[in-house]
Design a protein around this motif. Structure first.
Motif, PDB file in Angstrom:
ATOM      1  N   THR A 125     -94.897  25.760 -62.953  1.00 43.15           N
ATOM      2  CA  THR A 125     -94.622  25.086 -64.218  1.00 43.15           C
ATOM      3  C   THR A 125     -94.872  26.104 -65.317  1.00 43.15           C
ATOM      4  O   THR A 125     -95.982  26.636 -65.453  1.00 43.15           O
ATOM      5  N   VAL A 126     -93.827  26.394 -66.084  1.00 39.83           N
ATOM      6  CA  VAL A 126     -93.874  27.510 -67.038  1.00 39.83           C
ATOM      7  C   VAL A 126     -93.692  26.978 -68.456  1.00 39.83           C
ATOM      8  O   VAL A 126     -92.823  26.131 -68.714  1.00 39.83           O
ATOM      9  N   HIS A 127     -94.511  27.497 -69.356  1.00 34.16           N
ATOM     10  CA  HIS A 127     -94.326  27.216 -70.781  1.00 34.16           C
ATOM     11  C   HIS A 127     -93.716  28.449 -71.437  1.00 34.16           C
ATOM     12  O   HIS A 127     -94.309  29.533 -71.428  1.00 34.16           O
ATOM     13  N   GLY A 128     -92.524  28.291 -71.980  1.00 34.59           N
ATOM     14  CA  GLY A 128     -91.836  29.409 -72.621  1.00 34.59           C
ATOM     15  C   GLY A 128     -92.330  29.628 -74.038  1.00 34.59           C
ATOM     16  O   GLY A 128     -92.131  28.768 -74.904  1.00 34.59           O
ATOM     17  N   SER A 129     -92.925  30.780 -74.292  1.00 30.43           N
ATOM     18  CA  SER A 129     -93.478  31.046 -75.622  1.00 30.43           C
ATOM     19  C   SER A 129     -92.383  31.219 -76.672  1.00 30.43           C
ATOM     20  O   SER A 129     -92.588  30.911 -77.849  1.00 30.43           O
ATOM     21  N   ARG A 130     -91.223  31.718 -76.263  1.00 33.96           N
ATOM     22  CA  ARG A 130     -90.132  31.931 -77.219  1.00 33.96           C
ATOM     23  C   ARG A 130     -89.300  30.664 -77.426  1.00 33.96           C
ATOM     24  O   ARG A 130     -88.938  30.323 -78.550  1.00 33.96           O
ATOM     25  N   SER A 131     -88.968  29.992 -76.334  1.00 35.29           N
ATOM     26  CA  SER A 131     -88.104  28.815 -76.424  1.00 35.29           C
ATOM     27  C   SER A 131     -88.867  27.539 -76.750  1.00 35.29           C
ATOM     28  O   SER A 131     -88.288  26.575 -77.265  1.00 35.29           O
ATOM     29  N   GLY A 132     -90.176  27.525 -76.434  1.00 32.69           N
ATOM     30  CA  GLY A 132     -90.954  26.311 -76.599  1.00 32.69           C
ATOM     31  C   GLY A 132     -90.722  25.293 -75.497  1.00 32.69           C
ATOM     32  O   GLY A 132     -91.250  24.177 -75.561  1.00 32.69           O
ATOM     33  N   LEU A 133     -89.945  25.656 -74.482  1.00 31.39           N
ATOM     34  CA  LEU A 133     -89.654  24.724 -73.393  1.00 31.39           C
ATOM     35  C   LEU A 133     -90.740  24.775 -72.331  1.00 31.39           C
ATOM     36  O   LEU A 133     -91.338  25.821 -72.072  1.00 31.39           O
ATOM     37  N   HIS A 134     -90.939  23.655 -71.690  1.00 33.01           N
ATOM     38  CA  HIS A 134     -91.929  23.499 -70.627  1.00 33.01           C
ATOM     39  C   HIS A 134     -91.171  22.980 -69.418  1.00 33.01           C
ATOM     40  O   HIS A 134     -90.676  21.854 -69.429  1.00 33.01           O
ATOM     41  N   GLY A 135     -91.016  23.827 -68.387  1.00 31.17           N
ATOM     42  CA  GLY A 135     -90.172  23.416 -67.282  1.00 31.17           C
ATOM     43  C   GLY A 135     -90.579  23.997 -65.941  1.00 31.17           C
ATOM     44  O   GLY A 135     -91.520  24.795 -65.830  1.00 31.17           O
ATOM     45  N   THR A 136     -89.830  23.599 -64.936  1.00 27.84           N
ATOM     46  CA  THR A 136     -90.079  24.009 -63.558  1.00 27.84           C
ATOM     47  C   THR A 136     -89.311  25.279 -63.231  1.00 27.84           C
ATOM     48  O   THR A 136     -88.150  25.424 -63.625  1.00 27.84           O
ATOM     49  N   VAL A 137     -89.957  26.182 -62.515  1.00 32.18           N
ATOM     50  CA  VAL A 137     -89.301  27.375 -61.997  1.00 32.18           C
ATOM     51  C   VAL A 137     -89.590  27.445 -60.500  1.00 32.18           C
ATOM     52  O   VAL A 137     -90.743  27.535 -60.090  1.00 32.18           O
ATOM     53  N   LEU A 138     -88.546  27.368 -59.705  1.00 30.22           N
ATOM     54  CA  LEU A 138     -88.669  27.439 -58.250  1.00 30.22           C
ATOM     55  C   LEU A 138     -88.421  28.874 -57.814  1.00 30.22           C
ATOM     56  O   LEU A 138     -87.461  29.511 -58.257  1.00 30.22           O
ATOM     57  N   VAL A 139     -89.294  29.391 -56.959  1.00 28.38           N
ATOM     58  CA  VAL A 139     -89.193  30.781 -56.512  1.00 28.38           C
ATOM     59  C   VAL A 139     -89.194  30.833 -54.991  1.00 28.38           C
ATOM     60  O   VAL A 139     -90.000  30.158 -54.347  1.00 28.38           O
ATOM     61  N   GLN A 140     -88.284  31.611 -54.425  1.00 26.77           N
ATOM     62  CA  GLN A 140     -88.277  31.902 -52.996  1.00 26.77           C
ATOM     63  C   GLN A 140     -88.654  33.365 -52.832  1.00 26.77           C
ATOM     64  O   GLN A 140     -87.950  34.270 -53.303  1.00 26.77           O
ATOM     65  N   LEU A 141     -89.780  33.610 -52.178  1.00 27.61           N
ATOM     66  CA  LEU A 141     -90.281  34.970 -52.003  1.00 27.61           C
ATOM     67  C   LEU A 141     -89.670  35.629 -50.773  1.00 27.61           C
ATOM     68  O   LEU A 141     -89.290  34.937 -49.815  1.00 27.61           O
ATOM     69  N   PRO A 142     -89.578  36.958 -50.758  1.00 25.08           N
ATOM     70  CA  PRO A 142     -89.110  37.658 -49.558  1.00 25.08           C
ATOM     71  C   PRO A 142     -90.020  37.363 -48.367  1.00 25.08           C
ATOM     72  O   PRO A 142     -91.186  36.996 -48.524  1.00 25.08           O
ATOM     73  N   ALA A 143     -89.479  37.557 -47.177  1.00 25.42           N
ATOM     74  CA  ALA A 143     -90.214  37.206 -45.958  1.00 25.42           C
ATOM     75  C   ALA A 143     -91.540  37.944 -45.838  1.00 25.42           C
ATOM     76  O   ALA A 143     -92.527  37.394 -45.345  1.00 25.42           O
ATOM     77  N   ASP A 144     -91.599  39.196 -46.293  1.00 22.92           N
ATOM     78  CA  ASP A 144     -92.821  39.988 -46.109  1.00 22.92           C
ATOM     79  C   ASP A 144     -93.698  40.040 -47.360  1.00 22.92           C
ATOM     80  O   ASP A 144     -94.637  40.826 -47.428  1.00 22.92           O
ATOM     81  N   TYR A 145     -93.406  39.198 -48.346  1.00 18.06           N
ATOM     82  CA  TYR A 145     -94.105  39.308 -49.636  1.00 18.06           C
ATOM     83  C   TYR A 145     -95.621  39.209 -49.490  1.00 18.06           C
ATOM     84  O   TYR A 145     -96.361  39.958 -50.133  1.00 18.06           O
ATOM     85  N   SER A 146     -96.097  38.304 -48.648  1.00 24.38           N
ATOM     86  CA  SER A 146     -97.537  38.073 -48.522  1.00 24.38           C
ATOM     87  C   SER A 146     -98.190  38.863 -47.397  1.00 24.38           C
ATOM     88  O   SER A 146     -99.394  38.715 -47.153  1.00 24.38           O
TER      89      SER A 146
END
Length: 378
Positions: A125-146
């Protein structure tokens, strides 16, 4: 008889009406026997099937899922490829105006923990400092990220936009982007990448076309073009060079992808547009700005391609039978001037549906790997 013309719609409607009348007349006259029962059930099934057929014809006529009988049977009519502006490598070699993304901090510095540790799919859940929007950001990480062996590795980023209506999960679940990325990375055709899918409907259910609206309306372009990238590079092990950032979108999300890339060339170097368009198409009742305003002129990507072309590379797929995407796609590639690069792939008669776009996605990603240094396989 054309699959998407009025003749088929009229014929199907007449057939359904005749079936309803026939069933109403015949059913009461059937005998009260097993044979009569089977006849009545058969009539009901037949009428129901014809009603479903009519519903399919109406939906196809409205949305253009299938453009022809050949398209319905899965027979491709081939592709035409044309180019506008400069070459893709030439566009990406240019220096884009703007501050760009802040340099990536050393990857061994401590970052906040992931909201779902150990999982490839993360919900922020991200709050945009420039846009003022508060919304969802879905991320898919690469297989070896962790994995411990990749603790200091950084990755390119592709920000994706779904069509309308849709959700941030549409690209990952319906279009299968994550599995396509995994397969191509395993085959050394494409670099592993972070897939970022932000919310673009503010509020949910509103087709914003990803533009910055006027007073009191959401600044979605600022959200997707500045706030989301800033969040990603500070929270994840993402590279910051524009040759490692791309967008992709289908249908109305295709316009979002092209808009975001062309108006923020210091952040994004490339874009994949699948059956999108290059001038906004707002839903009835939503008017973020007047048609003759400076904002409207800024978001007309056909005009921008010819008058103030940014140094970005765009791969565009459209179909001649797709009335939503083809007209402005044709105008866009014709208008393109350097340092903008446009590769236009036009199908002869495919319809406006996800299955078509998924089928050309590997072709588009191979182009991305070949032209954008950050996405080239290691």
């Amino acid at each position: 008889m054309s699959l998407d013309g009025p003749a088929l719609l009229v014929c199907t409607s007449v057939l359904v009406l005749a079936a309803l009348i026939g069933a109403a007349l015949v059913a009461p006259r059937t005998a009260r026997t097993l044979r009569g029962l089977l006849a009545r059930v058969g009539l009901q099934i037949g009428v129901s099937a014809l009603v479903l057929l009519l519903a399919g014809v109406v939906l196809n006529d409205q949305y253009g899922f299938f453009s022809s009988w050949r398209d319905l049977l899965g027979n491709s009519g081939g592709q035409d490829v044309s180019r506008g502006g400069t070459t893709a490598t030439g566009a990406l070699a240019e220096t884009a105006p703007g501050p760009g993304l802040a340099p990536v901090a050393p990857p061994d510095l401590t970052r906040p923990p992931l909201p779902e540790p150990g999982q490839r799919r993360q919900h922020f859940t991200v709050h945009g400092s420039r846009s003022g929007l508060h919304g969802t950001v879905l991320v898919q990480l690469p297989a070896d990220y962790s994995s411990p062996g990749a603790a200091t590795r950084t990755y390119p980023v592709i920000e994706v936009f779904q069509g309308y209506p849709g959700t941030p999960a549409s690209w990952l679940d319906t279009a299968g982007l994550a599995s396509t990325f995994d397969a191509m990375a395993q085959q050394h055709q494409l670099a592993d990448a972070i897939v970022v899918s932000p919310q673009i409907e503010f509020p949910a259910g509103r087709d914003t076309e990803c533009v910055d609206g006027g007073r009191g309306l959401p600044a979605v372009e600022t959200w997707v073009g500045q706030d989301v990238p800033d969040f990603v590079v500070t929270r994840l092990r993402a590279r910051s060079s524009r040759t490692s950032w791309a967008t992709a979108g289908y249908s109305s999300g295709g316009y979002c992808a092209a808009l975001t890339t062309m108006l923020h060339p210091d952040v994004f170097g490339s874009s994949i547009v699948l059956a999108g368009y290059f001038q906004p198409s707002f839903e009835p009742g939503y008017e973020p700005f007047t048609t003759r305003s400076l904002e409207a002129a800024r978001d007309d990507l056909v005009a921008l391609a010819g008058q103030q072309p940014p140094p970005v590379a765009i791969w565009d797929f459209a179909s001649k039978a797709d009335g939503l995407s083809y007209p402005t796609s044709r105008q866009f590639v014709r208008a393109a001037r350097g340092p903008l690069s446009v590769t236009s792939v036009v199908d002869v008669d495919s319809g406006h549906r996800v299955a078509v776009w998924v089928s050309v996605l590997p072709q588009a990603l191979r182009w991305l790997a070949a032209t954008s240094r950050g996405f080239a396989p290691s």
